[in-house]
Write an enzyme that holds these catalytic residues in place. Sequence first.
Site, short mmCIF file in Angstrom:
data_model
loop_
_atom_site.label_atom_id
_atom_site.label_comp_id
_atom_site.label_asym_id
_atom_site.label_seq_id
_atom_site.Cartn_x
_atom_site.Cartn_y
_atom_site.Cartn_z
N HIS A 1 76.04 -6.48 -18.38
CA HIS A 1 76.11 -7.83 -17.77
C HIS A 1 76.89 -8.80 -18.67
O HIS A 1 76.68 -10.01 -18.60
CB HIS A 1 74.71 -8.40 -17.50
CG HIS A 1 73.76 -7.45 -16.86
ND1 HIS A 1 73.57 -7.40 -15.50
CD2 HIS A 1 72.98 -6.48 -17.39
CE1 HIS A 1 72.68 -6.45 -15.22
NE2 HIS A 1 72.33 -5.86 -16.35
N SER B 1 102.42 -21.44 -25.71
CA SER B 1 102.39 -22.42 -24.64
C SER B 1 103.44 -23.49 -24.96
O SER B 1 103.65 -23.83 -26.11
CB SER B 1 101.00 -23.05 -24.55
OG SER B 1 101.09 -24.34 -23.97
N LYS C 1 98.41 -22.22 -29.06
CA LYS C 1 98.10 -21.12 -28.15
C LYS C 1 98.84 -19.82 -28.44
O LYS C 1 99.97 -19.81 -28.87
CB LYS C 1 98.45 -21.54 -26.71
CG LYS C 1 97.57 -22.66 -26.19
CD LYS C 1 96.30 -22.14 -25.60
CE LYS C 1 96.60 -21.68 -24.19
NZ LYS C 1 95.40 -21.59 -23.39
N GLU D 1 97.05 -10.00 -19.09
CA GLU D 1 96.73 -10.63 -17.80
C GLU D 1 97.53 -10.01 -16.66
O GLU D 1 97.01 -9.79 -15.55
CB GLU D 1 97.02 -12.14 -17.87
CG GLU D 1 96.11 -12.87 -18.84
CD GLU D 1 96.64 -14.26 -19.15
OE1 GLU D 1 96.30 -15.19 -18.40
OE2 GLU D 1 97.40 -14.41 -20.11
#
Length: 468
Positions: free
Chosen positions: A166, A287, A293, A300
Amino acid sequence: MTDTAKDSKASNAMWGGRFAAGPDAIMEAINASISFDQRLYAQDIRGSRAHAAMLAAQGIISNKDAETIREGLLTVLSEIEGGNFPFSAALEDIHMNVEARLKEIIGEPAGRLHTARSRNDQVATDFRLWVRDQCDAAIKGLDALIRALLGQAEAGADWVMPGFTHLQTAQPVTWGHHMMAYVEMFARDLSRFSDARKRMNESPLGAAALAGTGFPIDRHATAEALGFDRPMANSLDAVSDRDFALEFLSSASICAVHLSRLAEELVIWSSAQFRFVAMSDKWSTGSSIMPQKRNPDAAELIRAKIGRILGATVALFTVMKGLPLAYSKDMQEDKEQVFDAADHLLLALAAMEGMIRDLTVNRDKLEAAASSGFSTATDLADWLVREAGLPFRDAHHVTGTLVAMAEAKGCDLPDLSLAEMQSVNSAITEDIFGVLGVHNSVASRQSYGGTAPDQVRAQIARWKEHLA
Ligand code: ARG
């Protein structure tokens, strides 16, 4: 010029015998597949060469014509590979584009190539050869990815990290064990592609339009020339099934699900909140507005690839369902789906391999996280069963009480004093502290397939031997 004369093009040179006029422009647009099936040129020419050689060997065409066809096809091949082939939508597909060009180059013998053959068995053959190559490429990509994962597993066979259920801390596991879980998944993917390859490796060539042919062809010879194990046994089946493509797409979908899960873990693990791993510069981006970043874009994108791959799978299943035997033009819709899925699967496999290879693992972060969240509560309960003879359900309850006590005090289980523990259950002794450490915890998980470093190393050795 009258309007009719202006509108009507010449009928198709390949099949236009019974047509007085050519197709409407929109008909041509919906019918033509050359914009995408030109990708099959090498397979198409290979199939035609095998067919022509067989026709000559069987005395169906002359050796001289077969030789002229062979040379002409090699010229067409080099024209296409050189990028100076005039693909024409009026000629619909790769099969007729190649044959029409062959006719321009060698003249009359070109017209003999299509003896005892149809575009139906031709396209089935070309596409099988193409999908077979993609199976090989997927197997190669998976093999490389598995080796990269084995490298990570070997480096961190005894690094402790939290195991989750979980996405909540469950029990400590080892980094090597976690990597090896993906080795198992990708190895099953690999075996799915190799099983699919075995099943698809039969030749449709010579099934002709649907019923076979009256010419004395030798389907075993063309099958062998094209590297197939045997000819397909039923001509209707040969021209009308695309289960080999569905099997490739299904295998690709399962593999893309596995890739997506690993990608998601990399995204989570590389976040500021986890910092379990750092993606190398080669596999991350910055970024344009936030200078701090480092985004895991490749992970992704891999996570997302299942969208188009499963989409292609659903699309082709939907196209095939309910089609009566034998060939129907619906089946021309098979190629773009498979092309797209194969391209993106192979890209995702290569990117994942690179990311895993270049991954920096923060061993200290893993271990610190493994020790938090009462991850050894099960070890405590197991000790109570083993050493104090409690039934597991009672041990579970005692441990729960101790966890609540630690939680209230804002400490971990090993930080409770012996006296505090004995206030919950008097059978607890000093020995309990021996099982509360995460290293002891993982070392004790010696069951076959368990997370103990010895077990993990045994699995790594097994896979290395298997791959060698
Ligand atoms: N371009 C067609 C396809 O991809 C080739 C087969 C055409 N056969 C036919 N009978 N029209 O399916």
